[in-house]
Design a protein around this motif. Structure first.
Motif, PDB file in Angstrom:
ATOM      1  N   ILE A   1     -44.094  -3.943  15.461  1.00 29.10           N
ATOM      2  CA  ILE A   1     -45.593  -3.954  15.502  1.00 29.10           C
ATOM      3  C   ILE A   1     -45.973  -3.718  16.584  1.00 29.10           C
ATOM      4  O   ILE A   1     -45.336  -4.854  17.313  1.00 29.10           O
ATOM      5  N   PRO A   2     -47.214  -2.637  17.109  1.00 24.76           N
ATOM      6  CA  PRO A   2     -47.750  -2.147  18.311  1.00 24.76           C
ATOM      7  C   PRO A   2     -48.314  -3.117  19.127  1.00 24.76           C
ATOM      8  O   PRO A   2     -48.655  -3.936  18.024  1.00 24.76           O
ATOM      9  N   SER A   3     -48.275  -3.786  20.097  1.00 32.43           N
ATOM     10  CA  SER A   3     -50.022  -4.577  20.130  1.00 32.43           C
ATOM     11  C   SER A   3     -51.117  -4.007  20.143  1.00 32.43           C
ATOM     12  O   SER A   3     -50.713  -2.192  20.379  1.00 32.43           O
ATOM     13  N   PRO A   4     -52.412  -4.195  19.636  1.00 32.45           N
ATOM     14  CA  PRO A   4     -52.222  -6.044  20.566  1.00 32.45           C
ATOM     15  C   PRO A   4     -52.164  -6.658  19.117  1.00 32.45           C
ATOM     16  O   PRO A   4     -52.109  -7.729  18.679  1.00 32.45           O
TER      17      PRO A   4
ATOM     18  N   THR B   1     -51.589 -11.026  17.870  1.00 31.64           N
ATOM     19  CA  THR B   1     -51.901 -11.256  17.425  1.00 31.64           C
ATOM     20  C   THR B   1     -51.190 -12.544  16.082  1.00 31.64           C
ATOM     21  O   THR B   1     -51.383 -13.621  16.065  1.00 31.64           O
ATOM     22  N   LEU B   2     -50.521 -11.983  15.682  1.00 32.06           N
ATOM     23  CA  LEU B   2     -48.950 -12.612  15.396  1.00 32.06           C
ATOM     24  C   LEU B   2     -48.067 -13.338  15.700  1.00 32.06           C
ATOM     25  O   LEU B   2     -48.150 -14.355  14.827  1.00 32.06           O
TER      26      LEU B   2
ATOM     27  N   GLU C   1     -46.293  -0.690   8.076  1.00 32.55           N
ATOM     28  CA  GLU C   1     -47.482  -0.352   8.907  1.00 32.55           C
ATOM     29  C   GLU C   1     -47.773  -1.317  10.356  1.00 32.55           C
ATOM     30  O   GLU C   1     -47.520  -2.514   9.032  1.00 32.55           O
ATOM     31  N   SER C   2     -48.766  -1.655  10.836  1.00 30.07           N
ATOM     32  CA  SER C   2     -48.874  -2.801  11.602  1.00 30.07           C
ATOM     33  C   SER C   2     -50.047  -3.266  10.658  1.00 30.07           C
ATOM     34  O   SER C   2     -51.170  -2.684   9.992  1.00 30.07           O
TER      35      SER C   2
END
Length: 243
Positions: free
Chosen positions: A157-160, A164-165, A230-231
């Motif tokens: 999963i990309p930042s940001p 958060t996660l 997907e993020s």
């Protein structure tokens, strides 16, 4: 006791183990969690459950867990069953051999397992829905999603969004640690304040493999489409790390 299947709303015909009973070695603990389920969702999901266990046990982290040898032996027995041909075929599709010469120049095979994150997330999401019923005492409405993402997929999963996660996962460690079977399965969860039916979950398998789950409705600020890889997204109005 509810007579409604918590997964589909149809009449319940039995009880389903949450998580799947195959994740627990014999002798199994006496505190296993069960929830009302119809025939379709009690037993007919066993192929997905078995594949889920197979993929977790194939990971290096699982090999460090005490008692994992019992699962290896159970998997070996399951492969030998005549009706397991489909499972064996699916396993072979996810396995490839890489030849390695790192051991003193001697050519040796190294097996690599392709992790099926989408199928794992489907089983883990079902576990989250079952645990919600167990903890709250009410069926999660079918309009409310119960989704999950495995730890290895989490890294993609990309930042940001991942930051958060990461914060949410850190907050979960302040929640009570509930152990169903030592070294095999435990979980933590937090209901999200002022958001009906919304909650976040941390599931732990074989001590070192983990999964992050969430329950939320389609009209919330969250779009936690993690089952598809997907993020997750949240609106700008929702502050980072707030539950």
């Amino acid at each position: 006791m509810s007579t409604t299947c918590i997964y589909c709303g149809e009449p319940a015909t039995g009880r389903d183990h949450v998580p799947p009973v195959c994740l627990f070695s014999k002798p199994r603990p006496s505190n296993l969690i069960t929830v009302p389920a119809c025939e379709q969702h009690n037993g007919k999901q066993s192929k997905d459950d078995e594949f889920f266990r197979l993929q977790l046990c194939a990971r290096t982290e699982a090999g460090k867990s005490p008692g994992i040898l019992k699962h290896y032996k159970a998997i070996e027995r399951s492969f030998r069953r005549p009706e397991a041909s489909g499972l064996v075929e699916k396993w072979n599709e996810h396995t490839r051999i890489r030849w390695d010469t790192s051991a003193g120049g001697i050519l040796q095979p190294r097996y690599q397992i392709r992790q099926d994150f989408q199928r794992q997330a489907m089983v883990a999401g079902r576990i989250v829905r079952g645990l919600y019923y167990h903890e709250v005492g009410e069926m999660l409405p079918l309009t409310v999603n119960a989704l999950a993402i495995m730890d290895l997929a989490f890294d993609e999963i990309p930042s940001p969004q991942r930051e958060t996660l990461d914060q949410i996962r850190a907050d979960l460690f302040d929640a009570p640690h509930k152990v169903v079977s030592e070294n095999e399965f435990s979980y933590r969860w937090i209901p999200v304040d002022e958001r009906e039916f919304m909650s976040v979950w941390h599931l732990s398998f074989f001590e070192s493999i983990w999964c992050l789950g969430v329950t939320n409705g389609p009209d919330t600020e969250w779009n936690f489409d993690i089952a598809s890889g997907e993020s997750p997204k949240r609106s700008d109005s929702q502050s980072k790390g707030t539950l």
